[in-house]
Design a protein around this motif. Sequence first.
Motif, PDB file in Angstrom:
ATOM      1  N   GLN A  91      -1.041   6.864   3.176  1.00  0.00           N
ATOM      2  CA  GLN A  91      -0.307   6.275   2.059  1.00  0.00           C
ATOM      3  C   GLN A  91      -0.478   4.758   1.988  1.00  0.00           C
ATOM      4  N   GLY A 131       3.144   0.430   0.004  1.00  0.00           N
ATOM      5  CA  GLY A 131       2.300   1.207   0.894  1.00  0.00           C
ATOM      6  C   GLY A 131       2.142   0.547   2.245  1.00  0.00           C
ATOM      7  N   GLY A 169       4.574   9.991  -0.736  1.00  0.00           N
ATOM      8  CA  GLY A 169       3.580  10.691   0.066  1.00  0.00           C
ATOM      9  C   GLY A 169       4.128  11.232   1.373  1.00  0.00           C
ATOM     10  N   LEU A 205       4.285   5.076  -0.371  1.00  0.00           N
ATOM     11  CA  LEU A 205       4.628   5.575   0.964  1.00  0.00           C
ATOM     12  C   LEU A 205       5.747   6.610   0.900  1.00  0.00           C
TER      13      LEU A 205
END
Length: 465
Positions: free
Chosen positions: A329, A383, A336, A333
């Motif tokens: 990711q 991310g 995912g 984040l």
Amino acid sequence: MGLSRRCLLQSTAVGFGQLAMAALLNQGQTANAAAPGLAPPQHFTPRAKRVIFLFMKGGPSGIDTFDYKPKLQEDDGKELPYDKPRVQFAATGALLGSPWKFKQYGESGIHVSELFPNVAQRIDDLCVLNSVHGTNAAHGGALLKLHTGSDTFVRPSMGAWINYGLGSENENLPGFLTICPTLAHGGVKNWGSAFLPAECQGVPLGVASKPSLEANVKYIENSKWSTDIQRSQIDLLNRMNRQHLDRSGPESALEARIQSFELAFKMQTEMPTAQDLSQESAATQSLYGLDDPVTADFGRQCLLARRFAERGVRFIQVTHSDTNVQWDQHSNLKTGHDKNAREVDLPIAGLLTDLKQRGLLEETLVLWGGEFGRTPVAQGKNGRDHNPEGFTMWMAGGGVKTGIRYGATDEYGYYAQEKKMHIHDLHATLLALLGLEHERLTFRYAGRDFRLTDVEGVVHDEIFA
């Protein structure tokens, strides 16, 4: 009429040339390998008999799962107060706190994030390794390093080394199976045998890009010939190949081919039975999440792993991946990792519970983790980039201490800091739990002795029960 080189060596100088050639060809073999039908030559008393490796491809974030960092939460949005690694995979920014809450579980009181509520219930069975580190920030190199001990050369995989050293406990099944492996980032090299005998390599069941329902051994059924006729065919082929070996001397490739024919014949009976999940009760299937479309795919892999483990397969790898590199990711984040954890949390907890109920966990080492972790600093807005400098894996069963955290990263979770465990150390420790001394499990090839840990590796016996 001309003579072949082998015939010339056999017929001249009273056959001394043939003897010399046989000796040279045999140099690649060592006394470390388990001979067929004999007890495996462990170097010392093993704590575990087999390994189940739950591989989370792409790099799950330790600081969002099993490595709680309150300082990271406190300093969310601030600049990292020390230098980032000299080599980075991509540009990163300020500190990014975890979007998940952590809570203490079990008698051990170890913090686990809300990503893994079911595994958290088994935390007292885990040995959490918070100080693992590697040497490569790219998926390809990191996968090869984790699986083979080298990110620059083609080397045998750890499953192949273990299969070479110990062999299978079941002569009707391979010693090394990999369920739904990824074909990317090293592909077959991650379960290959390289210069070890070919029978040591992993046998793949399916691939990561297809559902585990399709994870079968190709050509496992022969509808054309009866079992008796196939047995006669194999026996004839073996006699012909053995006659060739009598004339030519040792040939590792041919020996491996003979063994592969024999194993393939035996697998026709054993493999379909091992993969028949209809033999499992509804309660057991539910334990692994087979009744939920979100968890069914990975749950099926975990249940297969248990069925292979109880049948004596020495090394079983279960891969959680898809065509999107699953746990990678770099952005989104939260979305995912939420999706990924929902797919694996219940099945993993089910596997641990099932192994323990059946008395298999004590002799089965379960290893969980990815090729690296994620950075505590943000990539983009939401991310995390790759981080091999310090990340988390965990072990369970197989003679390790339970309910402990071993090692630590710094206060933000970037660098391994206390009781650092390099990938070579992880391999050395894994082999030691199986009763194998990593410096003695060697194979002579191209004029030198090779081993899984190359010229490094320290056994972290502090985690041994």
